[in-house]
Design an enzyme around this catalytic site. Structure first.
Site, PDB file in Angstrom:
ATOM      1  N   SER A   1       1.928  27.331  28.302  1.00 52.13           N
ATOM      2  CA  SER A   1       0.631  26.791  27.979  1.00 52.13           C
ATOM      3  C   SER A   1       0.470  26.350  26.518  1.00 52.13           C
ATOM      4  O   SER A   1      -0.429  25.580  26.205  1.00 52.13           O
ATOM      5  CB  SER A   1      -0.444  27.836  28.281  1.00 52.13           C
ATOM      6  OG  SER A   1      -0.288  28.966  27.429  1.00 52.13           O
TER       7      SER A   1
ATOM      8  N   LYS B   1      -2.615  27.799  17.867  1.00 54.36           N
ATOM      9  CA  LYS B   1      -3.030  27.577  19.262  1.00 54.36           C
ATOM     10  C   LYS B   1      -4.519  27.862  19.399  1.00 54.36           C
ATOM     11  O   LYS B   1      -5.035  28.834  18.818  1.00 54.36           O
ATOM     12  CB  LYS B   1      -2.221  28.496  20.181  1.00 54.36           C
ATOM     13  CG  LYS B   1      -2.454  28.254  21.673  1.00 54.36           C
ATOM     14  CD  LYS B   1      -1.619  29.218  22.532  1.00 54.36           C
ATOM     15  CE  LYS B   1      -1.751  28.907  24.018  1.00 54.36           C
ATOM     16  NZ  LYS B   1      -0.948  29.802  24.866  1.00 54.36           N
TER      17      LYS B   1
ATOM     18  N   SER C   1       4.682  31.238  27.871  1.00 53.73           N
ATOM     19  CA  SER C   1       3.917  30.154  27.241  1.00 53.73           C
ATOM     20  C   SER C   1       4.319  29.804  25.820  1.00 53.73           C
ATOM     21  O   SER C   1       3.825  28.825  25.272  1.00 53.73           O
ATOM     22  CB  SER C   1       2.419  30.485  27.267  1.00 53.73           C
ATOM     23  OG  SER C   1       1.912  30.302  28.560  1.00 53.73           O
TER      24      SER C   1
END
Lengths: 481, 488
Positions: free
Chosen positions: A149, A74, A173
């Site tokens: 997210s 990420k 997330s």
């Protein structure tokens, strides 16, 4: 044997050991899918570096434990010399000078970073649509969001661009996008994984965790990143190693179904899928009872005071002076500089939360908002403690809905916030939870969330693994592999 | 400035003192502390607030805070907490300062301050840990922010550990403020907590000042006088502020609560900001740090290891050794000087020891850039020298010469006396001979002396000292002159 990109991490390692494949083969297969990024999962990658690393590992006389397995990271995690933006324009072009502890541990174990994945700006969002750069599409339905997210990491794993990925979870997330993309997502106990190098959103909630297509891969990935880090005072000594689950039944396990998360607001198709999973749980010998978390209904309100309060301070460092987007065309004074850099660099959701948090901490409001929210957080934590006095694990849907259409909630922040209604209470309590796919609703994956007391990771993996075997969910989105 | 009528007005003063702690590294990262090195040569991702970094508390800073708290009679909090103090400024890389707020590590102490006129008590409200900001360097415009062409940030100082010590408003005069701060400085130096160099900024003092009608017990409106960087400026600044407030009150006005800056060049006070303009720092607990929970056993270990503090040392010396407060103050730091003096004082009369260590020894060594403890003069040498004066082997001027030789060669004073033949002439016959010769050579003066002009004794003593190369005992010569002139 399956095509190299379809292998799980465990299968990759087995094939590497047997000589059926090489790190270079695996990296080439992954790179091909990263470069043909139909889903918009990746923001950056460095093919040369990945290939170089693969060659090095293939040349090693003794292969390191994860030697040669590609991984997606990420973009909230700092990676030395590899662009790191946290999905924000304010960090456009930023190349960190250091690597996050968790990524560093994986690289030392031989994992190869295949690219940086898209995300909601500074991890604020539940659809990845708040990325300043691009949309990420759900591999199960290209017109739908992957969740967020960590939507880029979830989509990358679901679309076989990487066998596994790291994400970060503040209010859901990791778990929510895992649910929406039909894969396994795990948020460990707060403090299990070092946050050093994770670009902070809400420090008291942020936690790094794994995405994978199997529960065992998830456990394997976590086993390499847990534990005390000198660079993070809130990281914990991890006495019991994370082991690969092998449980085949659930005899003697007491499971609680969270009453508040099975009623209103939960899509019928989602409810139906998790109820099928509950039947399997019973079949495998566990007992199931309904459990109440009476204050969990205040979870979202509490979260949207505390997380913005912390983010208002965490994001204050982005001023364009030392790094990141620098403006040379600002004519005015220092204040003007700050306003221009931050006004142009942050997107609307980030600005909304900074303002919300600034307000919650302001003199005269602090006690009414921040302090009260902290008290409610304590009550929520106690709810879980009371529940875990009666049952070993709690189950609920991970997300109240399946993947929703792109654009559906972007202009309605509150409906977006409700995406995390099932995951936020767990985050506030700091306890671990895993989301596994438990079925489809109208062709879209449904996630089951299993939460346990702090440090119950090994137990959680056992339960999730046994259930995964019983459910036999096929994580291949139609037409993707 | 008109003098303040202190029979009508009582000043009430409290001090807030920031000291830089003598740790090896910064408060929350591993960068070395430095002063005067090339800008930004001691920085890392943590103190530059790169994305994703976290603070890690420096244990040595906690130790120094605890040691200070114990020395100031404070309670060491079993649980203390860091907060974030939020504001935007280029010298603050994170845009928040990590500081202790409502849960400081040291609370509720007090100290007795020793002065030549006696002791007074000052309460210590608290002492808390925080990090320093970076240094702004303004280019052009005379180095001031206003009018500068550009400004640079030197992050070497950013993240330096600071301890802020806050006193109760127990101080009543600027002289007391100075005495309190001086004693605090020697205490912190003795503890090795800080080097307390006000000109380098490693000790900075702010004063909270208010005045009230004499006899009143209510507090007046206070102002905060910022960053006075010398003892003299502190005392003058406080005096100026007292005078300013009294003038306002005597004219029937009211003091405004505000933050002030004292300009030592103009001896003027300027407003920095008023209460209405005060920042809202939006303090909240720092989630990246765990609370500070020091082991009780560690605290007790540190308490047991506390050295004798300067105030106790001075009190003991004044009481037991009979030396003056001023001598005691000068000799009580640094600790090498304390050891040196105590060694000498253990061998000879303490007052003489104080005189020689503080006076002639330091004066001669200063020219060579040496300190007593690093010179060739051992405490035994100095004691021996003082002994040679006591037994009249040496006059004071001769002793100073011998001292110079000891400094140069490291030889024992008695050996120097022997080798150079510098001892006083103890042979009575030789002295008589000199006196008789001088009386004969100066018949006019000898005649006047015999007529009773007593002050001419001094003339002959001086001549005798000259004739003997300083080796005559002046007292003995004086007696002989009188005797031979029939005065006695």
């Amino acid at each position: 044997m399956s095509a190299p990109h379809e292998l799980t991490a465990e299968q990759c390692l087995a094939a590497l050991r047997s000589g059926d494949t090489t790190a270079t083969d695996l990296v080439e297969a992954a790179l091909a899918r990263v470069e043909d990024d139909r889903w918009g999962s990746f923001l950056a990658h460095d093919a040369d570096r990945a290939r170089e690393r693969a060659r090095e590992i293939d040349a090693m006389p003794e292969r390191p434990p994860l030697g040669g397995v590609p991984i997606a990271i990420k973009d909230a995690l700092s990676t030395r010399d590899l662009p790191t933006t946290s999905g924000s324009k304010i960090l456009e072009g930023f190349r960190p000078v250091y690597t996050a502890t968790c990524v560093d541990r994986l690289e030392r174990a031989g994992a190869i970073v295949i690219g940086k994945t898209n995300m909601d700006e500074f991890a604020m969002g539940s659809s990845t649509e708040n990325s300043a750069y691009q949309v990420t599409r759900n591999p199960w339905d290209a017109e739908r969001v992957p969740g967020g997210s960590s939507g880029g990491s979830a989509a990358a794993v679901a679309a076989f661009q990487a066998p596994w990925a790291l994400g970060s979870d503040t209010g859901g997330s990791i778990r929510q996008p895992a649910a929406l993309c039909g894969i396994v997502g795990m948020k460990p106990t707060y403090g299990a994984v070092s946050r050093y190098g994770l670009i902070a959103f809400a420090s008291s909630l942020d936690q790094v965790g794994p995405f994978a297509r199997t529960v065992r891969d998830s456990a394997l990935l976590l086993s390499h990143i847990v534990g005390r880090d000198e660079m993070d005072s809130t990281s914990l000594d991890w006495a019991e190693p994370i082991r690969l689950p092998e449980a085949t039944d659930l005899r003697g396990v007491r499971v609680g179904v969270v009453e508040e998360l099975m009623g209103e607001g939960i899509e019928p198709g989602v409810r139906a899928a998790v109820e099928v999973a509950f039947d399997r749980v019973r079949d495998m010998g566990a007992t199931i009872e309904r459990v109440s978390l009476p204050t969990s209904g205040y979870g979202i309100a509490t979260y949207y005071l505390l997380a913005p309060a912390e983010c208002s301070a965490n994001l204050a460092r982005f001023d364009g002076i030392r790094y990141g987007a620098h403006l040379d065309d600002v004519a005015g004074d220092l204040l003007e500089h700050y306003e221009q850099v931050r006004g142009r660099g942050f997107g609307p959701e980030v600005k909304r939360r900074i303002m919300l948090g600034t307000f919650a901490l302001a003199s005269g409001y602090y006690d009414a908002y921040y302090v009260r929210a902290q008290k409610v957080r304590t009550l929520i934590r106690r709810d879980f403690e009371a529940a875990f006095a009666k049952v070993d694990y709690l189950m609920s849907p991970t997300s109240p809905t399946t993947a929703f259409p792109l654009g559906e909630r972007v202009s309605d922040p509150y409906s977006m916030y409700l995406s995390d209604v099932c995951t936020i209470p767990v985050s506030l309590a700091g306890i671990p939870a895993i989301s596994i796919p438990c079925g489809l609703s109208e062709g879209l994956p449904v996630g089951l969330q299993i939460a346990g007391p702090a440090f119950s990771e090994n137990g959680l993996f056992d339960v999730a693994y046994a259930l995964e075997q019983a459910l036999a969910f096929d994580p291949s989105p139609p037409g993707v592999a | 400035m008109s003098a303040v009528d202190l029979s009508r007005w009582e000043p009430v003063i409290g001090l807030e003192i920031h000291v830089q702690l003598l740790t090896r590294t910064k408060m929350f990262c591993g960068c070395a502390l430095s002063f005067g090195d090339a800008p930004n040569s001691h920085t890392c991702p943590v103190c530059l607030a790169h994305p994703g970094v976290l603070p890690v508390l420096n244990r040595e800073a906690v130790r120094l805070a605890i040691v200070t708290g114990l020395a100031l009679g404070c309670e060491i909090a079993p649980h203390s907490q860091f907060h974030r103090k939020n504001y935007f400024y280029p010298d603050l890389s994170k845009a928040y300062q990590i500081s202790q707020y409502d849960e400081p590590i040291c609370v509720g102490g007090h100290v007795s301050v020793l002065t030549p006129d006696g002791e007074f008590e000052v309460g210590i409200t608290r002492a808390h840990l925080e990090e320093d900001a970076a240094k702004l360097v303004h280019v052009g415009g005379g180095g001031r922010r206003a009018g500068a062409e550009s400004s640079g940030v030197d992050f070497n100082r950013g993240g330096t550990p600071l301890l802020e010590i806050v006193s109760e408003p127990d101080i009543r005069t600027s002289a007391q403020a100075g005495a309190f701060l001086r004693q605090l400085r020697s205490t912190l130096r003795r503890l090795g907590v800080s080097d307390c160099n006000m000109d380098e900024g490693s000790m900075r003092a702010d004063a909270n000042v208010s005045v009230r009608p004499a006899g009143s017990t209510e507090l007046g409106t206070k102002t905060e006088l910022k960053n006075m960087n010398s003892f003299r400026f502190l005392e003058r600044g406080v005096d100026a502020e007292i005078a300013r407030q009294v003038a306002i009150l005597e004219a029937g006005g009211a003091v405004t609560q505000e933050t002030l800056h004292y300009d030592p060049d103009l001896n003027e006070i300027h407003s920095l900001r008023s209460k209405e303009e005060a920042h809202d720092y939006r303090y909240f607990p720092e989630p990246d740090l765990v609370p500070v929970v020091p082991d009780r056993s560690w605290i007790e270990e540190l308490r047991a290891g506390l050295p004798e503090l300067p105030v106790d040392l001075r009190r003991r010396w004044v009481r037991d050794l009979g030396i003056s407060f001023e001598d005691a103050e000068v000799l009580s730091e640094p600790r090498e000087l304390v050891a040196y003096f105590e060694d000498v004082a253990g061998r000879v009369d303490a007052k003489a020891a104080a005189n020689w260590v503080r006076g002639e020894l330091r004066a001669q060594l200063r020219e060579l850039g040496q300190e007593p403890w690093e010179s060739r003069v051992t405490p035994a040498h100095l004691a021996e020298l003082i002994g040679l004066i006591d037994d009249r082997t040496l006059s004071v001027p001769l002793a100073k010469e011998v001292l110079a030789e000891v400094i140069a060669s490291g030889a024992a004073p008695a050996a120097v006396v022997e080798e150079k033949g510098l001892g006083q002439i103890s042979d009575e016959g030789a002295l008589v001979e000199i006196v008789e010769r001088l009386l004969a050579e100066n018949p006019d003066q000898a005649a006047q002396l015999r007529e009773g002009k007593d002050k001419l004794v001094g003339f002959f003593v001086g001549q005798a000292m000259k004739a003997s190369g300083g080796r005559a005992d002046p007292a003995r010569v004086g007696a002989l002159v009188r005797e031979k002139s029939g005065l006695s």
